[in-house]
Motif scaffolding. Structure first.
Motif, PDB file in Angstrom:
ATOM      1  N   THR A  31       0.835  -1.199   0.000  1.00 31.95           N
ATOM      2  CA  THR A  31       0.000   0.000   0.000  1.00 31.95           C
ATOM      3  C   THR A  31       0.868   1.245   0.000  1.00 31.95           C
ATOM      4  N   GLU A  32       0.603   2.137  -0.925  1.00 31.86           N
ATOM      5  CA  GLU A  32       1.425   3.343  -1.048  1.00 31.86           C
ATOM      6  C   GLU A  32       0.998   4.366   0.004  1.00 31.86           C
ATOM      7  N   LEU A  33       1.964   4.944   0.635  1.00 32.55           N
ATOM      8  CA  LEU A  33       1.677   5.939   1.660  1.00 32.55           C
ATOM      9  C   LEU A  33       1.188   7.224   1.023  1.00 32.55           C
ATOM     10  N   GLU A  34       0.267   7.884   1.716  1.00 28.59           N
ATOM     11  CA  GLU A  34      -0.212   9.164   1.230  1.00 28.59           C
ATOM     12  C   GLU A  34       0.832  10.259   1.445  1.00 28.59           C
ATOM     13  N   ARG A  35       1.676  10.072   2.446  1.00 24.50           N
ATOM     14  CA  ARG A  35       2.702  11.062   2.721  1.00 24.50           C
ATOM     15  C   ARG A  35       3.914  10.822   1.824  1.00 24.50           C
ATOM     16  N   ILE A  36       4.500  11.889   1.345  1.00 18.97           N
ATOM     17  CA  ILE A  36       5.688  11.790   0.514  1.00 18.97           C
ATOM     18  C   ILE A  36       6.779  12.680   1.085  1.00 18.97           C
ATOM     19  N   GLN A  37       8.007  12.427   0.650  1.00 21.91           N
ATOM     20  CA  GLN A  37       9.137  13.238   1.092  1.00 21.91           C
ATOM     21  C   GLN A  37       9.424  14.283   0.033  1.00 21.91           C
ATOM     22  N   THR A  39      11.749  17.689  -1.158  1.00 19.69           N
ATOM     23  CA  THR A  39      13.069  18.276  -0.956  1.00 19.69           C
ATOM     24  C   THR A  39      12.987  19.437   0.029  1.00 19.69           C
ATOM     25  N   GLY A  40      13.872  19.415   1.014  1.00 21.06           N
ATOM     26  CA  GLY A  40      13.883  20.442   2.047  1.00 21.06           C
ATOM     27  C   GLY A  40      13.519  19.903   3.406  1.00 21.06           C
ATOM     28  N   SER A  41      13.001  18.659   3.455  1.00 22.71           N
ATOM     29  CA  SER A  41      12.663  18.014   4.716  1.00 22.71           C
ATOM     30  C   SER A  41      12.790  16.515   4.543  1.00 22.71           C
ATOM     31  N   ARG A  42      13.283  15.850   5.579  1.00 19.15           N
ATOM     32  CA  ARG A  42      13.343  14.381   5.580  1.00 19.15           C
ATOM     33  C   ARG A  42      12.048  13.760   6.104  1.00 19.15           C
ATOM     34  N   ILE A  43      11.168  14.580   6.660  1.00 17.82           N
ATOM     35  CA  ILE A  43       9.915  14.085   7.216  1.00 17.82           C
ATOM     36  C   ILE A  43       8.889  13.937   6.104  1.00 17.82           C
ATOM     37  N   ARG A  44       8.291  12.777   6.038  1.00 18.47           N
ATOM     38  CA  ARG A  44       7.225  12.586   5.061  1.00 18.47           C
ATOM     39  C   ARG A  44       6.019  13.419   5.455  1.00 18.47           C
ATOM     40  N   ASN A 511      18.172   6.353   7.427  1.00 14.30           N
ATOM     41  CA  ASN A 511      17.204   7.351   7.853  1.00 14.30           C
ATOM     42  C   ASN A 511      15.984   6.672   8.466  1.00 14.30           C
ATOM     43  N   LEU A 512      15.375   7.359   9.413  1.00 17.38           N
ATOM     44  CA  LEU A 512      14.164   6.886  10.069  1.00 17.38           C
ATOM     45  C   LEU A 512      13.234   8.070  10.260  1.00 17.38           C
ATOM     46  N   THR A 513      11.964   7.909   9.908  1.00 20.01           N
ATOM     47  CA  THR A 513      10.987   8.980  10.080  1.00 20.01           C
ATOM     48  C   THR A 513       9.649   8.397  10.496  1.00 20.01           C
ATOM     49  N   GLY A 514       8.880   9.195  11.199  1.00 15.31           N
ATOM     50  CA  GLY A 514       7.569   8.740  11.645  1.00 15.31           C
ATOM     51  C   GLY A 514       6.969   9.725  12.632  1.00 15.31           C
ATOM     52  N   ASP A 515       5.961   9.296  13.339  1.00 13.00           N
ATOM     53  CA  ASP A 515       5.288  10.111  14.342  1.00 13.00           C
ATOM     54  C   ASP A 515       5.711   9.650  15.729  1.00 13.00           C
ATOM     55  N   LEU A 516       6.151  10.606  16.559  1.00 16.64           N
ATOM     56  CA  LEU A 516       6.607  10.271  17.907  1.00 16.64           C
ATOM     57  C   LEU A 516       5.464  10.154  18.901  1.00 16.64           C
ATOM     58  N   LEU A 517       4.615  11.173  18.918  1.00 14.16           N
ATOM     59  CA  LEU A 517       3.532  11.184  19.905  1.00 14.16           C
ATOM     60  C   LEU A 517       2.446  12.136  19.442  1.00 14.16           C
ATOM     61  N   ALA A 525       5.941  14.792  14.440  1.00 12.31           N
ATOM     62  CA  ALA A 525       6.686  13.929  13.520  1.00 12.31           C
ATOM     63  C   ALA A 525       8.178  14.205  13.636  1.00 12.31           C
ATOM     64  N   PHE A 526       8.959  13.201  13.300  1.00 12.00           N
ATOM     65  CA  PHE A 526      10.405  13.346  13.400  1.00 12.00           C
ATOM     66  C   PHE A 526      11.071  12.650  12.223  1.00 12.00           C
ATOM     67  N   ALA A 527      12.321  13.013  12.027  1.00  8.34           N
ATOM     68  CA  ALA A 527      13.216  12.284  11.117  1.00  8.34           C
ATOM     69  C   ALA A 527      14.599  12.348  11.730  1.00  8.34           C
ATOM     70  N   THR A 528      15.335  11.269  11.602  1.00  5.43           N
ATOM     71  CA  THR A 528      16.707  11.238  12.092  1.00  5.43           C
ATOM     72  C   THR A 528      17.511  10.320  11.187  1.00  5.43           C
ATOM     73  N   GLY A 529      18.811  10.495  11.197  1.00  5.76           N
ATOM     74  CA  GLY A 529      19.613   9.652  10.324  1.00  5.76           C
ATOM     75  C   GLY A 529      21.098   9.866  10.492  1.00  5.76           C
ATOM     76  N   TRP A 530      21.834   9.051   9.775  1.00  6.35           N
ATOM     77  CA  TRP A 530      23.301   9.044   9.802  1.00  6.35           C
ATOM     78  C   TRP A 530      23.793   8.940   8.369  1.00  6.35           C
ATOM     79  N   GLU A 531      24.912   9.603   8.080  1.00  6.62           N
ATOM     80  CA  GLU A 531      25.491   9.527   6.743  1.00  6.62           C
ATOM     81  C   GLU A 531      27.005   9.541   6.834  1.00  6.62           C
ATOM     82  N   TYR A 532      27.619   8.722   5.993  1.00 10.76           N
ATOM     83  CA  TYR A 532      29.079   8.689   5.881  1.00 10.76           C
ATOM     84  C   TYR A 532      29.440   8.899   4.422  1.00 10.76           C
TER      85      TYR A 532
END
Length: 951
Positions: A31-37, A39-44, A511-517, A525-532
């Motif tokens: 099922t495709e999510l209604e929320r999309i990412q 450019t300018g935010s990592r949060i869907r 990357n990880l994104t979703g709703d916290l509370l 909503a939040f997004a967090t991640g790591w990059e090398y």
């Protein structure tokens, strides 16, 4: 993770093979999510408009533009600044820039807000793309010609600082190129066009196919593009170095050979050129009343080098792209994509001149050689000695047309491979999205340079006959008279120069994104991640260049690497919801920690507000910190030399105070600059620190109800964004002309420290290396209006109008001295118009579409410089200035399509620059008499025909 090309092709072949196996799989599609990412935010997110101003160039926009490259498309938007394109004939003309990136020959780049191409981050599907390597340095920007237009679904342009979201380089904004993920069946498209002058042909063919089956989707595309050259002598405006001034401002290096010397027998100084081969010289004659075979030199004898340049450089690109997405489970998918792209391009410059002698210092061999008396072609009977304590050869400026034009032929190979997993999971009633990615990309360039010379061999061939006889293959050289160099002489001194460079990027991210509370106003909503990331780059010039024997630029190898680890966090906090004057009020916060192996760590943050007052009106604003880390070329770029076109203020100064300062600098009162080309030494600086910036953005989006779903309007949107970027510690070199002027005006060591002169007053050393120069402060406003008419029986009309107004653009050096680049001024082959505006009118139905686009640029002014006394200098708006008038370009396109043939046929015909608008004459521009970063080239009415067949 270093792939050789054999392994790279195997990996790409694997991607191509996957779709064939994919049809055997059957499963329920996720099922495709209604929320999309966006450019300018990592949060869907599901909102159409977020906190950030993002311009989306969809496939319809791309097709309507009539443009065949991403670079040309992006340079046409109103937020774009000056950047390289195929109208820049750079090799052999612009020399090495201080950033160590090379001349970027054949490349196309993007600049936003006139802050420089190095301050724009280019992503492909949200991941960084490898920087270009020009075979003349280690570049720090992306060559958009490495990404074929055939694979593009849309381009998202974030016109705001985003270092806290994406890291370094995103000071001026982000360009995110979204590729096609799938396609139903196959498509074959072709395109042909040319200028109405009958030149500059462009041909393009694209073949793509794809599909979806159960859990699997894929897309494969192959494309070929071929653009032909346009010579500068094909257009009247660009056939003169400074249009309207004839040869008066051309080069002192002439085919006959101009010689400035002191006759040791009479002690008289002579400035002469031979009027034929094997000239006879009469030392008893002086002045210009001559009966021998020499003539006096005047401005009318200067060489018109512009006739040998290119207005449009040839460019061939071949590419193969494939990507597939496979649903491993109901909640996890795997993707893999790969690309191979090859570019072959050519630049051309006039025959390489020889500048020999103390008055025109260029390199060791040319500055210190002796044209010996026993050289069989020396017409004077005495030694002509350059350098030393008592030189009598001040200048020999010879332009060997017999050696042919300089041609720089580049081959650039780009390989990209990326793979990753993405998915979602739940905790209670909350859903989370995650992804992990790995990418490897490399850009390798090689360049062949034909038409240059070996300065050491020149010194040997012109020197004492015994020295020449002692070296195998040496033949005495003749530089007196047009066509003096024989094929045997050319074979001895004219090598093929081979240069190579490479850039490599390894990237890993998660990357990880979703709703916290849940909050009273909605979900936090939040997004967090790591990059090398690991960057590696090297530049390997020809051994002739490294040894200092190349007659042109001097350069040494460059090699360097660095890595960076980053973590980020982003929050979208709902504050109010469903209240009066606050239908929705959200706060966004983001912060990123970056740790670089070269300079240490950096933290950048961003805050934004999205205030939906009502269904009609949205207010938004943001504040962002930014930074840009110095790249490999800027850090490790070796010292390189090039000839800059500069006006020495100490050449015949009319101002008494300037004359006094020049005397203090050791310049004789009689000094006359013999040639405008002055050797400048540039290079990287390992002590560089990152640039830092602060960005502000404030605006609104208004979608009035009275213009929504009515008889006359289906939808209307009006938006405005004000922006300001303040950049500190900008990495760049001082403008060379400005540095020279300030040195003479102030005698300050801050400006004169890198400038040295010889006993004749000529500049023999000019150091112009990189530094953290000072600050840049720029501000402007974007204004957009879009309107869509309700569909009727005959079609639907849409109007899109976008305008950018620059308020100011100020550049200061480390001493707080204002640099010349500013709004409304043309300088260094680029200008910043006060207004730029694009208006598009489109009308269409299921069968026919028509489009009319207007592109407007407001006027600029420039200094007339050495052309101030010529009629072509308008002395408008004030004495010594030239006005470059405003321009409007009109582009038309008509398209017809039918479903009657196979799965669909589309025919498109277009004409860009309908009225043949000529660019304004630019007297300060280095080549071709106009600014190719802002204007279409002279005689640029361009027609094209395109077909697309689906089956």
């Amino acid at each position: 993770m270093h792939f050789k090309y054999s392994g790279a092709f195997l990996a790409l072949a694997t991607i191509l093979a996957i779709p064939l196996a994919g049809h055997a799989q059957e499963s329920n599609q996720a099922t495709e999510l209604e929320r999309i990412q966006v450019t300018g935010s990592r949060i869907r997110q599901s909102e159409l408009e977020g906190q950030n101003p993002v311009q989306v160039l969809d496939r319809d926009y791309i097709d309507r533009s009539g443009m065949s490259s991403i670079g040309d498309l992006l340079q046409s938007i109103t937020a774009s600044g000056s950047a390289l394109n195929t109208r820049f004939n750079s090799s052999g003309n612009f020399g090495f820039p201080p950033d160590g990136g090379g001349v970027g020959a054949g490349a196309s780049t993007v600049d936003l807000r006139h802050l420089g191409t190095q301050r724009v981050l280019v992503l492909v599907d949200g991941l960084r793309w490898v920087n270009e390597s020009s075979a003349s340095g280690v570049g720090g920007v992306v060559d958009l010609n490495t990404i074929p237009m055939a694979i593009v679904d849309r381009i998202e342009v974030l016109e705001d600082g985003a270092s806290s979201i994406y890291g370094s380089d995103a000071i001026a904004g982000v360009v995110n190129i979204i590729t096609k993920r799938a396609q139903d069946g196959a498509s074959l498209s072709s395109r042909y066009g040319q200028f109405t002058r009958g030149d500059g042909e462009q041909s393009q063919i694209e073949l793509s196919f794809g599909g979806e089956s159960g859990r699997h989707s894929y897309f494969i595309a192959a494309s070929f593009f071929d653009q032909k050259a346009v010579a500068s002598n094909r257009r009247d405006q660009s056939s003169l170095p400074y249009p309207g001034t004839g040869n008066a401002l051309g080069s002192a290096a002439i085919p006959a050979g101009l010689i400035d010397f002191i006759d040791p027998n009479s002690g008289q100084r002579q400035l002469l050129f031979p009027i034929g081969l094997n000239p006879g010289y009469d030392g008893s004659l002086s002045g210009c009343e001559r009966s021998d075979q020499f003539s006096c030199f005047s401005n009318d004898d200067r060489f018109n080098y512009a006739n040998y340049n290119l207005l449009q450089t040839p460019n061939k690109r071949s590419s193969l792209f494939a990507q597939q997405h496979y649903q491993l489970t109901d909640s996890t998918s795997w993707y893999m994509r790969g690309l191979y792209n090859q570019r072959k391009s050519t630049n051309q410059a006039a025959a390489e001149p020889f500048f020999i002698g103390t008055a025109v210092p260029t390199n060791f061999w040319a500055d210190t050689l002796t044209i010996a008396a026993d050289n069989p072609y020396n017409p004077f009977g005495f030694d002509l000695v350059a350098g030393g304590d008592d030189p009598n050869l001040l200048m020999l400026a010879y332009r060997p047309l017999e050696g042919g034009a300089r041609r720089f032929e580049q081959t650039v190979d780009t390989f990209y491979l990326a793979t990753g997993l993405s998915g979602d999971f739940s905790r209670g009633d909350r859903w989370f999205n995650w992804d992990i990615n790995a990418a490897y990309s490399t850009n390798r360039a090689s360049q062949l340079n034909f038409g240059s010379y070996n300065a050491r061999r020149m010194a040997t061939g012109l020197g004492p006959l015994a020295n020449c006889e002692a070296e195998a293959g040496c033949v005495p050289l003749n530089v007196f008279g047009p066509g003096a160099l024989t094929p045997e002489m050319l074979a001895y001194i004219q090598p093929v120069v081979r240069d190579n460079s490479e850039n490599t990027l390894n990237l890993f991210s998660a990357n990880l994104t979703g709703d916290l509370l849940s909050l009273p106003a909605g979900e936090l909503a939040f997004a967090t991640g790591w990059e090398y990331r690991k960057y590696r780059g090297n530049y390997r010039p020809d051994s002739l260049t490294v040894a200092g024997e190349y007659n042109g630029v001097v350069s040494s190898p460059t090699s360097g690497s660095y890595d960076v680890q980053e973590v980020y966090a982003e929050l979208s906090i709902p504050l109010l919801r469903d209240l009066s004057l606050a239908e929705q009020l959200d706060l966004s916060l983001a912060s990123r920690f970056s740790d670089y192996s070269t300079f240490g760590s950096e933290i950048t943050s961003k805050a934004g507000v999205r205030w939906q007052l009502s269904s009609e009106l949205l207010l938004r604003g943001s504040w962002a910190e930014g930074f840009r880390a110095p790249n490999i070329g800027e850090l490790f770029g070796s010292a390189s030399g090039f000839d800059a076109v500069l006006d020495d203020p100490c050449s015949e100064p009319s101002d008494a105070s300037i004359q006094a300062n020049c005397s203090a600098l050791g310049v004789p009162a009689s000094y006359v600059q013999p040639n405008p080309q002055i050797g400048v030494i540039t290079g990287g600086n390992r002590e560089l620190q990152p640039e830092s910036s602060t960005s502000h953005n404030l605006g609104f989006v208004y979608s009035p109800e009275f213009a929504s779903q009515t008889s006359w309007s289906e939808r209307m949107d009006i938006s405005m964004s004000w922006y300001r970027h303040q950049l500190k510690g900008a990495i760049q070199a001082l403008d060379a002309q400005t540095q020279l002027n300030l040195c003479v005006q102030s005698l300050s060591n801050d400006f004169c420290g890198g400038i040295q002169r010889n006993a004749l007053g000529a500049i023999d050393n000019f150091s112009n290396t990189l530094t953290n120069i000072g600050k840049i402060d720029t501000s402007g406003v974007d204004f957009d209006v879009s309107w869509l008419q309700p569909a009727t029986d005959i079609g639907q009309l849409s109007v899109n109008w976008r305008t950018t107004m620059m308020n100011y653009h100020r550049v200061f050096d480390a001493n707080n001295e204002r640099q010349p680049r500013t709004v409304g001024v043309e300088v260094n082959n680029s200008g910043i118009p006060r207004f730029s505006s694009n208006l598009n009118l489109a009308f269409g139905n299921d069968s026919i579409q028509a489009s009319w686009t207007l592109r407007y640029l407001s006027e600029l002014t420039e200094s007339c410089g050495r052309a101030a006394s010529f009629a072509v200098c308008r002395n408008n708006p004030e004495e010594g200035q030239n006005r470059l008038g405003s321009v409007v370009y009109h582009d038309l396109q008509l398209s017809w399509q039918t479903e009657a043939l196979l799965n669909g046929l589309q025919l498109t015909v277009g004409l860009n620059n309908l009225f043949g608008k000529e660019p304004p004459i630019c007297l300060s521009c280095t080549l071709n008499g106009y600014d190719p970063s802002n204007y279409e080239m002279p005689g640029s009415r361009f027609w094209y025909l395109q077909t697309r067949l689906q089956f």
